[in-house]
Write an enzyme that holds these catalytic residues in place. Structure first.
Site, mmCIF file in Angstrom:
data_model
loop_
_atom_site.group_PDB
_atom_site.id
_atom_site.type_symbol
_atom_site.label_atom_id
_atom_site.label_comp_id
_atom_site.label_asym_id
_atom_site.label_seq_id
_atom_site.Cartn_x
_atom_site.Cartn_y
_atom_site.Cartn_z
ATOM 1 N N GLY A 11 0.812 -1.222 0.000
ATOM 2 C CA GLY A 11 0.000 0.000 0.000
ATOM 3 C C GLY A 11 0.843 1.269 0.000
ATOM 4 N N LEU A 34 -3.775 -7.230 -1.419
ATOM 5 C CA LEU A 34 -3.816 -6.372 -2.619
ATOM 6 C C LEU A 34 -5.232 -5.832 -2.866
ATOM 7 C CD1 LEU A 34 -1.426 -8.355 -5.032
ATOM 8 C CD2 LEU A 34 -0.845 -6.538 -3.412
ATOM 9 N N PHE A 91 0.703 -2.731 8.654
ATOM 10 C CA PHE A 91 -0.051 -1.674 7.959
ATOM 11 C C PHE A 91 -1.424 -2.172 7.514
ATOM 12 C CE2 PHE A 91 4.412 -0.599 6.736
ATOM 13 C CZ PHE A 91 4.443 0.721 7.145
ATOM 14 N N SER A 135 -3.562 5.842 14.304
ATOM 15 C CA SER A 135 -3.995 7.044 13.577
ATOM 16 C C SER A 135 -4.369 8.149 14.550
ATOM 17 C CB SER A 135 -5.218 6.677 12.734
ATOM 18 O OG SER A 135 -5.845 7.839 12.269
ATOM 19 N N THR A 137 -6.783 9.830 14.230
ATOM 20 C CA THR A 137 -8.257 9.782 14.316
ATOM 21 C C THR A 137 -8.723 9.335 15.698
ATOM 22 O OG1 THR A 137 -8.034 8.901 12.091
ATOM 23 C CG2 THR A 137 -10.248 9.033 12.949
ATOM 24 N N TYR A 159 -13.893 3.902 12.168
ATOM 25 C CA TYR A 159 -12.485 3.684 11.803
ATOM 26 C C TYR A 159 -11.596 4.019 12.993
ATOM 27 C CZ TYR A 159 -7.862 4.729 9.900
ATOM 28 O OH TYR A 159 -6.505 4.796 9.705
ATOM 29 N N LYS A 163 -9.049 1.601 15.441
ATOM 30 C CA LYS A 163 -7.627 1.820 15.755
ATOM 31 C C LYS A 163 -7.418 1.929 17.273
ATOM 32 C CE LYS A 163 -5.844 1.907 11.620
ATOM 33 N NZ LYS A 163 -4.861 0.920 11.185
ATOM 34 N N TYR A 188 -0.269 8.149 13.149
ATOM 35 C CA TYR A 188 0.016 9.007 11.995
ATOM 36 C C TYR A 188 -0.975 10.150 11.946
ATOM 37 C CZ TYR A 188 1.638 4.433 10.084
ATOM 38 O OH TYR A 188 2.187 3.196 9.864
ATOM 39 N N ASN A 190 -1.528 13.180 8.824
ATOM 40 C CA ASN A 190 -2.036 12.986 7.454
ATOM 41 C C ASN A 190 -0.900 12.775 6.445
ATOM 42 O OD1 ASN A 190 -4.140 14.460 9.048
ATOM 43 N ND2 ASN A 190 -5.272 14.047 7.181
ATOM 44 N N PHE A 229 -15.391 19.734 2.082
ATOM 45 C CA PHE A 229 -16.491 19.336 2.958
ATOM 46 C C PHE A 229 -16.684 20.345 4.089
ATOM 47 C CE2 PHE A 229 -14.864 15.503 0.896
ATOM 48 C CZ PHE A 229 -16.030 15.056 0.288
ATOM 49 N N ARG A 242 -5.336 20.347 9.168
ATOM 50 C CA ARG A 242 -4.713 19.044 9.417
ATOM 51 C C ARG A 242 -3.202 19.176 9.376
ATOM 52 N NH1 ARG A 242 -9.085 18.359 10.507
ATOM 53 N NH2 ARG A 242 -10.625 16.835 9.840
HETATM 54 N N1 LIG Z 1 -3.150 7.094 4.746
HETATM 55 C C1 LIG Z 1 -3.633 7.655 5.826
HETATM 56 O O1 LIG Z 1 -4.192 8.770 5.774
HETATM 57 C C2 LIG Z 1 -3.506 6.969 7.175
HETATM 58 C C3 LIG Z 1 -3.574 7.752 8.343
HETATM 59 C C4 LIG Z 1 -3.473 7.102 9.581
HETATM 60 C C5 LIG Z 1 -3.320 5.728 9.636
HETATM 61 N N2 LIG Z 1 -3.272 5.019 8.487
HETATM 62 C C6 LIG Z 1 -3.140 3.558 8.585
HETATM 63 O O2 LIG Z 1 -1.925 3.158 7.974
HETATM 64 C C7 LIG Z 1 -2.057 1.880 7.364
HETATM 65 C C8 LIG Z 1 -1.589 1.981 5.931
HETATM 66 O O3 LIG Z 1 -2.339 2.990 5.273
HETATM 67 P P1 LIG Z 1 -2.146 3.325 3.730
HETATM 68 O O4 LIG Z 1 -2.527 4.733 3.538
HETATM 69 O O5 LIG Z 1 -0.850 2.835 3.264
HETATM 70 O O6 LIG Z 1 -3.329 2.437 3.137
HETATM 71 P P2 LIG Z 1 -3.340 1.457 1.872
HETATM 72 O O7 LIG Z 1 -4.759 1.064 1.684
HETATM 73 O O8 LIG Z 1 -2.616 2.067 0.749
HETATM 74 O O9 LIG Z 1 -2.504 0.218 2.436
HETATM 75 C C9 LIG Z 1 -3.094 -0.798 3.201
HETATM 76 C C10 LIG Z 1 -2.666 -2.117 2.594
HETATM 77 O O10 LIG Z 1 -3.275 -3.167 3.345
HETATM 78 C C11 LIG Z 1 -3.812 -4.101 2.436
HETATM 79 N N3 LIG Z 1 -4.923 -4.785 3.113
HETATM 80 C C12 LIG Z 1 -6.125 -4.263 3.455
HETATM 81 N N4 LIG Z 1 -6.859 -5.186 4.093
HETATM 82 C C13 LIG Z 1 -6.088 -6.300 4.175
HETATM 83 C C14 LIG Z 1 -6.285 -7.582 4.739
HETATM 84 N N5 LIG Z 1 -7.438 -7.930 5.339
HETATM 85 N N6 LIG Z 1 -5.286 -8.486 4.662
HETATM 86 C C15 LIG Z 1 -4.112 -8.170 4.040
HETATM 87 N N7 LIG Z 1 -3.884 -6.965 3.484
HETATM 88 C C16 LIG Z 1 -4.856 -6.052 3.556
HETATM 89 C C17 LIG Z 1 -4.231 -3.309 1.219
HETATM 90 O O11 LIG Z 1 -4.307 -4.085 0.042
HETATM 91 C C18 LIG Z 1 -3.131 -2.264 1.156
HETATM 92 O O12 LIG Z 1 -2.043 -2.708 0.378
HETATM 93 C C19 LIG Z 1 -3.528 1.489 7.513
HETATM 94 O O13 LIG Z 1 -3.640 0.629 8.614
HETATM 95 C C20 LIG Z 1 -4.221 2.814 7.798
HETATM 96 O O14 LIG Z 1 -5.378 2.659 8.573
HETATM 97 C C21 LIG Z 1 -3.348 5.604 7.257
#
Ligand SMILES: NC(=O)c1ccc[n+]([C@@H]2O[C@H](COP(=O)([O-])OP(=O)(O)OC[C@H]3O[C@@H](n4cnc5c(N)ncnc54)[C@H](O)[C@@H]3O)[C@@H](O)[C@H]2O)c1
Length: 349
Positions: A11, A34, A91, A135, A137, A159, A163, A188, A190, A229, A242
């Site tokens: 991801g 994926l 992640f 997060s 959040t 969500y 977390k 994290y 943003n 929004f 943010r």
């Molecule tokens: N991007 C943001 O704004 C943000 C902010 C705070 C926290 N986060 C957290 O960070 C982590 C990564 O975020 P990101 O932005 O890279 O998201 P992303 O969706 O790009 O990456 C998440 C990855 O997890 C995989 N995935 C989802 N469900 C799955 C499952 N059940 N089994 C195996 N793989 C699975 C997805 O295919 C993806 O590759 C997440 O846990 C998200 O909640 C993200």
């Protein structure tokens, strides 16, 4: 510590972190369904690291973290190959606030139950070091700004609840004293931008939920209008504020967290990863327009459920304990994010 399991490593944040970890000499197994990513992100990570093929120092297992037996096999096979998994960076999960409001049980299942399964298997294999993607959040509409780690945990959407629940579960597991757990919950703010090469970046499915990919998709012509929004929030220009952190800074934060856990006693360490500075939506649009020389047309629509007015980090704990702080600016996030968008107008497709 040498061998790391990276769930969700294909991801957005995961792929950038894989690059940083490979450069630091770790061997990686990415476990990812994926569902929200493409294996191409990892091919590009290999290209950037000068590694010829999958399997050399990075392998990919396609699977769901709720698939107990498949995840067990990954740990077992690594041990049999003489490369036991030393630590996990977790992640994998779902991250859409709006989807979590309409489908909360899915968030409990993937984010909370998925982590419980992972933790069970880690313990079966004597693997006790975990870096978890939490997060900001979880703070909800905290009144305290900047938000420090001691602020109340009061998520206002499912969500955020998922977390916060994982953090609670990890704390309970740690305080049971049954296992010498070393856990870092990285809260994290943003994440934005992309690797400066333009080869890896954020590739959301459908209309983006987050501001940055939405702005760049409008700039490239994939979306016609940015939706803001609400412009009636209690902020100087009426739009939400943010803390936008460059994804490479965030990726480096994971390396610092691993080093920190390795050097210290078992513990549960909860820490903010942000810049300590907030920007409003209008400020981001302006920064993006300046960096890219593109006009961003927008419309103001109703507020979204589950949003808050202001959210930015107190970053002193990360600096003090992990010697980590964000080095890149909002301007470089705009430039790098735009380079990625321009070279990959349709993401990895
Ligand atoms: N991007 C943001 O704004 C943000 C902010 C705070 C926290 N986060 C957290 O960070 C982590 C990564 O975020 P990101 O932005 O890279 O998201 P992303 O969706 O790009 O990456 C998440 C990855 O997890 C995989 N995935 C989802 N469900 C799955 C499952 N059940 N089994 C195996 N793989 C699975 C997805 O295919 C993806 O590759 C997440 O846990 C998200 O909640 C993200």
């Amino acid at each position: 510590m040498k061998n790391i399991l990276v769930t969700g490593g294909a991801g957005f944040i995961g792929s950038h972190t894989c690059l940083v970890l490979l450069e630091a000499g770790y061997n990686l197994i990415v476990f990812d369904s994926l569902i929200n990513s493409s294996s191409k992100s990892l091919s590009r990570v290999l290209e950037l690291s000068g590694i010829n093929d999958f399997g050399e120092r990075l392998s990919l297992v396609k699977g769901d973290i709720r698939n107990f037996s498949l995840l067990q096999d990954v740990f077992k096979n690594s041990k049999e190959k003489g490369m036991p998994i030393d630590a996990v960076i977790h992640f994998a999960g779902l991250k859409s606030v709006s989807e979590s409001i309409t489908e909360p049980l899915k968030y409990w299942d993937v984010n909370v139950n998925g982590t419980r399964i992972l933790l069970d298997i880690m313990q079966d294999h004597d693997c006790y070091t975990l870096v978890f993607s939490s997060s900001a959040t979880i703070y909800g509409s905290s009144q305290q700004m900047p938000i420090s780690e001691s602020a109340d945990i009061k998520p206002i959407n499912p969500y955020g609840t998922s977390k916060a629940s994982v953090e609670q579960m990890l704390s309970d597991a740690f305080y049971s004293n049954l296992y010498p757990l070393k856990v870092a919950c990285l809260r994290y703010f943003n994440p934005v931008g992309a690797h400066p090469s333009g080869l890896i970046g954020e590739d959301p499915l459908g209309i983006p939920d987050n501001l940055f990919p939405f702005v760049s998709q409008v700039a490239i012509g994939r979306e016609s209008l940015l939706r803001i929004f609400g412009a009636d929030w209690n902020t100087p220009d009426g739009t939400p504020i943010r803390d936008y952190i460059h994804v490479m800074d965030l990726a480096e934060g994971h390396l610092c967290a691993l080093n920190y856990l390795e050097k210290n006693q078992p513990q549960i360490f909860k820490v903010n990863l942000g810049t300590g500075r907030g920007y409003s939506v209008f400020e981001v649009i302006n920064a993006f327009e300046v960096a890219t020389d593109k006009k961003i047309p927008y419309e103001i629509v109703d507020r979204r459920k589950g949003d808050v007015a202001v959210n930015y980090a107190d970053i002193s704990l990360a600096k003090r304990e992990m010697n980590w702080y964000a080095k890149r600016t909002l301007n470089s996030s705009c430039i790098d994010g735009w380079r990625w968008q321009l070279s990959n107008p349709n993401g990895y497709k």
